[in-house]
Design an enzyme around this catalytic site. Sequence first.
Site, PDB file in Angstrom:
ATOM      1  N   GLU A  45     -18.027   4.251  71.691  1.00 38.63           N
ATOM      2  CA  GLU A  45     -18.085   3.145  70.541  1.00 38.63           C
ATOM      3  C   GLU A  45     -17.800   3.747  68.982  1.00 38.63           C
ATOM      4  OE1 GLU A  45     -21.920   0.979  70.171  1.00 38.63           O
ATOM      5  OE2 GLU A  45     -20.745  -0.846  69.767  1.00 38.63           O
TER       6      GLU A  45
ATOM      7  N   GLY B 215     -29.073  -4.130  69.960  1.00 38.91           N
ATOM      8  CA  GLY B 215     -28.750  -2.680  69.211  1.00 38.91           C
ATOM      9  C   GLY B 215     -27.981  -1.658  70.165  1.00 38.91           C
ATOM     10  N   SER B 216     -28.113  -0.445  70.092  1.00 38.10           N
ATOM     11  CA  SER B 216     -27.456   0.282  71.048  1.00 38.10           C
ATOM     12  C   SER B 216     -27.985   0.552  72.551  1.00 38.10           C
ATOM     13  CB  SER B 216     -27.324   1.711  70.637  1.00 38.10           C
ATOM     14  OG  SER B 216     -28.877   2.296  70.448  1.00 38.10           O
TER      15      SER B 216
ATOM     16  N   TRP C 278     -28.964  -3.336  61.930  1.00 39.52           N
ATOM     17  CA  TRP C 278     -28.762  -3.453  60.539  1.00 39.52           C
ATOM     18  C   TRP C 278     -27.227  -3.824  60.335  1.00 39.52           C
ATOM     19  CZ3 TRP C 278     -24.135  -0.859  60.339  1.00 39.52           C
ATOM     20  CH2 TRP C 278     -23.708   0.052  61.176  1.00 39.52           C
ATOM     21  N   ASN C 279     -26.207  -3.967  61.441  1.00 40.94           N
ATOM     22  CA  ASN C 279     -25.201  -4.342  61.114  1.00 40.94           C
ATOM     23  C   ASN C 279     -24.964  -5.767  60.752  1.00 40.94           C
ATOM     24  OD1 ASN C 279     -25.469  -5.163  63.937  1.00 40.94           O
ATOM     25  ND2 ASN C 279     -23.511  -4.679  64.272  1.00 40.94           N
TER      26      ASN C 279
ATOM     27  N   LYS D  95     -38.941  -7.260  64.400  1.00 39.92           N
ATOM     28  CA  LYS D  95     -38.896  -5.869  63.795  1.00 39.92           C
ATOM     29  C   LYS D  95     -37.426  -5.790  63.483  1.00 39.92           C
ATOM     30  CE  LYS D  95     -37.803  -2.005  64.425  1.00 39.92           C
ATOM     31  NZ  LYS D  95     -37.072  -1.690  63.319  1.00 39.92           N
ATOM     32  N   PRO D  96     -37.099  -6.029  62.256  1.00 37.77           N
ATOM     33  CA  PRO D  96     -35.652  -5.602  61.573  1.00 37.77           C
ATOM     34  C   PRO D  96     -35.513  -4.105  61.529  1.00 37.77           C
ATOM     35  CG  PRO D  96     -36.930  -6.227  59.913  1.00 37.77           C
ATOM     36  CD  PRO D  96     -37.901  -6.239  61.075  1.00 37.77           C
TER      37      PRO D  96
ATOM     38  N   GLU E 189     -28.776  -7.334  73.919  1.00 46.01           N
ATOM     39  CA  GLU E 189     -27.415  -7.521  73.228  1.00 46.01           C
ATOM     40  C   GLU E 189     -26.866  -6.115  72.936  1.00 46.01           C
ATOM     41  OE1 GLU E 189     -25.479 -10.030  73.506  1.00 46.01           O
ATOM     42  OE2 GLU E 189     -26.784 -11.790  73.662  1.00 46.01           O
TER      43      GLU E 189
ATOM     44  N   CYS F 292     -20.513  -5.021  67.352  1.00 50.34           N
ATOM     45  CA  CYS F 292     -20.500  -4.810  68.855  1.00 50.34           C
ATOM     46  C   CYS F 292     -19.150  -5.282  69.321  1.00 50.34           C
ATOM     47  CB  CYS F 292     -21.396  -5.179  69.467  1.00 50.34           C
ATOM     48  SG  CYS F 292     -21.617  -6.821  68.969  1.00 50.34           S
TER      49      CYS F 292
ATOM     50  N   ARG G 274     -13.670  -6.778  60.728  1.00 47.96           N
ATOM     51  CA  ARG G 274     -14.703  -7.466  60.383  1.00 47.96           C
ATOM     52  C   ARG G 274     -15.855  -6.594  60.273  1.00 47.96           C
ATOM     53  NH1 ARG G 274     -17.875 -11.164  64.661  1.00 47.96           N
ATOM     54  NH2 ARG G 274     -19.183 -12.436  62.999  1.00 47.96           N
TER      55      ARG G 274
HETATM   56  P1  NAP Z   1     -30.235   1.040  67.399  1.00 47.56           P
HETATM   57  O1  NAP Z   1     -30.328   2.364  66.759  1.00 47.56           O
HETATM   58  O2  NAP Z   1     -30.208   0.750  68.774  1.00 47.56           O
HETATM   59  O3  NAP Z   1     -31.193   0.114  66.690  1.00 47.56           O
HETATM   60  C1  NAP Z   1     -31.332  -1.082  66.691  1.00 47.56           C
HETATM   61  C2  NAP Z   1     -32.793  -1.638  66.386  1.00 47.56           C
HETATM   62  O4  NAP Z   1     -33.567  -0.874  67.391  1.00 47.56           O
HETATM   63  C3  NAP Z   1     -33.268  -1.073  65.093  1.00 47.56           C
HETATM   64  O5  NAP Z   1     -34.218  -2.071  64.653  1.00 47.56           O
HETATM   65  C4  NAP Z   1     -34.014   0.091  65.283  1.00 47.56           C
HETATM   66  O6  NAP Z   1     -34.915   0.457  64.284  1.00 47.56           O
HETATM   67  C5  NAP Z   1     -34.833  -0.104  66.684  1.00 47.56           C
HETATM   68  N1  NAP Z   1     -35.077   1.115  67.326  1.00 47.56           N
HETATM   69  C6  NAP Z   1     -34.411   2.356  67.192  1.00 47.56           C
HETATM   70  N2  NAP Z   1     -34.950   3.264  68.152  1.00 47.56           N
HETATM   71  C7  NAP Z   1     -36.210   2.485  68.725  1.00 47.56           C
HETATM   72  C8  NAP Z   1     -37.137   2.837  69.560  1.00 47.56           C
HETATM   73  N3  NAP Z   1     -37.171   4.082  70.238  1.00 47.56           N
HETATM   74  N4  NAP Z   1     -37.724   1.759  70.255  1.00 47.56           N
HETATM   75  C9  NAP Z   1     -37.924   0.282  69.505  1.00 47.56           C
HETATM   76  N5  NAP Z   1     -36.867   0.221  68.626  1.00 47.56           N
HETATM   77  C10 NAP Z   1     -36.105   1.205  68.283  1.00 47.56           C
HETATM   78  O7  NAP Z   1     -28.795   0.287  66.808  1.00 47.56           O
HETATM   79  P2  NAP Z   1     -28.088   0.498  65.500  1.00 47.56           P
HETATM   80  O8  NAP Z   1     -27.360   1.620  65.231  1.00 47.56           O
HETATM   81  O9  NAP Z   1     -29.023  -0.328  64.789  1.00 47.56           O
HETATM   82  O10 NAP Z   1     -27.020  -0.994  65.882  1.00 47.56           O
HETATM   83  C11 NAP Z   1     -25.705  -0.553  66.172  1.00 47.56           C
HETATM   84  C12 NAP Z   1     -25.773  -1.161  67.834  1.00 47.56           C
HETATM   85  O11 NAP Z   1     -26.092  -2.306  68.097  1.00 47.56           O
HETATM   86  C13 NAP Z   1     -24.259  -0.800  68.485  1.00 47.56           C
HETATM   87  O12 NAP Z   1     -24.083  -0.129  69.588  1.00 47.56           O
HETATM   88  C14 NAP Z   1     -23.850  -2.242  68.590  1.00 47.56           C
HETATM   89  O13 NAP Z   1     -22.780  -2.248  69.446  1.00 47.56           O
HETATM   90  C15 NAP Z   1     -25.106  -2.688  68.800  1.00 47.56           C
HETATM   91  N6  NAP Z   1     -24.913  -4.323  68.599  1.00 47.56           N
HETATM   92  C16 NAP Z   1     -24.787  -5.222  69.467  1.00 47.56           C
HETATM   93  C17 NAP Z   1     -24.727  -6.350  69.514  1.00 47.56           C
HETATM   94  C18 NAP Z   1     -24.475  -7.719  70.723  1.00 47.56           C
HETATM   95  O14 NAP Z   1     -24.762  -8.542  70.204  1.00 47.56           O
HETATM   96  N7  NAP Z   1     -24.284  -7.159  71.816  1.00 47.56           N
HETATM   97  C19 NAP Z   1     -24.681  -6.976  68.188  1.00 47.56           C
HETATM   98  C20 NAP Z   1     -24.882  -5.815  67.187  1.00 47.56           C
HETATM   99  C21 NAP Z   1     -25.228  -4.838  67.407  1.00 47.56           C
HETATM  100  P3  NAP Z   1     -34.546   1.589  62.985  1.00 47.56           P
HETATM  101  O15 NAP Z   1     -33.528   0.546  62.438  1.00 47.56           O
HETATM  102  O16 NAP Z   1     -35.792   1.642  62.466  1.00 47.56           O
HETATM  103  O17 NAP Z   1     -33.889   2.687  63.665  1.00 47.56           O
END
Ligand code: NAP
Length: 489
Positions: A393, A240-241, A162-163, A186-187, A262, A296, A290
């Site tokens: 984080e 994501g995480s 979402w970020n 899947k967003p 990522e 991330c 930012r």
């Molecule tokens: P997240 O909880 O891992 O969610 C990311 C995505 O994964 C969402 O679409 C989420 O869906 C989905 N998801 C959650 N649980 C899942 C599962 N069991 N199976 C499949 N998909 C699943 O992360 P977030 O809180 O949205 O984002 C923050 C994290 O992203 C931070 O750790 C950040 O550092 C990282 N990030 C990394 C980068 C990079 O390029 N390295 C860039 C941006 C962000 P839902 O929304 O429905 O939960």
Amino acid sequence: MYAGRMIESDVLNAVPKGLLIGGAWREASGGGVLAVEDPATGEVIAEVADGTPEDALAALSAAADAQEAWARSAPRERGEILRRVYELMVSRIDELALLMTLEMGKSLPESRGEIAYSAEFFRWFSEEAVRVHGRYMVAPAGGGRLLTMKQPVGPCVFVTPWNFPSAMGARKIAPAVAAGCTMVVKPAEQTPLSMLALAGIAMEAGLPDGVLNVVTTSRAGDVVEPLLRDPRTRKLSFTGSTEVGRRLIEQSAEQVLRVSMELGGNAPFLVFEDADLDAAVEGAMLAKMRNVGEACTAANRFLVAETIAEQFTGRLAERMAAQKIGHGTSDGVQVGPLIDEPAREKVQQLVDDAVSHGAQLLTGGSAIDGPGWFYAPTVITNVPAKARIASEEIFGPVAPVITFKDEQHAIALANATEYGLIAYLYTKDLQRGLRVTEALQAGMVGLTRGIVSNPAAPFGGVKQSGYGREGGFEGIEEYLETKYVAVAL
Ligand code: NAP
């Protein structure tokens, strides 16, 4: 100047709210919807289709059916579609930015910045689509010839956070389209609108039916897992995480998928005693604030030479305290809300834990009364290594400052994390800059720069920040297989 409620509702009404499957916008099977909220007010601003695992498999069928013809399409045709997406995004930057601010909270100038960044991936990969090539060489022993050719990996599954609701999808969709892959996206549940708007633009730009499919859902795990276990899927790209990424790597093992990850970060921001302090404070504000720290790449630990720590920290605290907080659509606002209550609660816990271990608050340190999930820009100093904030984080507007004695100490502190996405460093000594850069365990380094993201550069991490690169010449390679042909001559 913010355009007002009229335009807000027009922009929200214009976004498709269904699932995009095989070129058609559909309701979810069963008719379920999920609500999208404005994190600055808590108000529901839209409802979109709540996709089911059956819908996801229908989307994968559409992608699989479209794959063969898309792989055979002319690179120039793919490039021109990408170029039109870029142009449409740029021409609608105001509407797309407003939409993003409403669903995610970041200020309008930041949303405009993300749309421009996102559009640039389409321009960059429109140019890369026609530069995919192989090689022809004489075998070292003579006689035979070695030929290589690049072919699309096949249907991909993309899961985005979402970020950065537009850019994290653009970094995957644009190179995949350029390479000739089809996909199911899947967003994030909290920010589906920006992706739906982007998908609408892609269709308008002439992307053939089934190449890009989008499934919004409130049941991420149930919807993504069957896609990864289906033999028609050939690639997963996830942003994501680290926690969720690890689980998806496991699920991808069954079909031995190509995987790009990522993941999370814990960026150190190093300031040496010979740094230009004006530039370092400016860079610190960019690297920390930012996206309100919900990035991330956000500077997570400020590692500062002890001789200049007081000066640097005082100036940083002054800048942080002067930030204008409010609804992202209001004039002059720099700091919007965090995404939700649990996110804000986590930030508060990290600050409280650091203070209970002896850290001192210079500014901020608390939530701001609602509505919305606002948190005051915060600087804490004398943070001990055992405080959770030194290793977790933060994902919020909090800058913890830790001091170091010398270069070796700085490098040891910087690398003392399981993450390795990015590091920043400020020094006027070029030799030191390069020496420390080489020693840092990170996929990217900001050398006297507080922002590194650029569609022409390879973005990605090492260690538990993941693998694979997005953007640059490397970005398209994630979507290509190399076929080697041995030729007898
Ligand atoms: P997240 O909880 O891992 O969610 C990311 C995505 O994964 C969402 O679409 C989420 O869906 C989905 N998801 C959650 N649980 C899942 C599962 N069991 N199976 C499949 N998909 C699943 O992360 P977030 O809180 O949205 O984002 C923050 C994290 O992203 C931070 O750790 C950040 O550092 C990282 N990030 C990394 C980068 C990079 O390029 N390295 C860039 C941006 C962000 P839902 O929304 O429905 O939960």
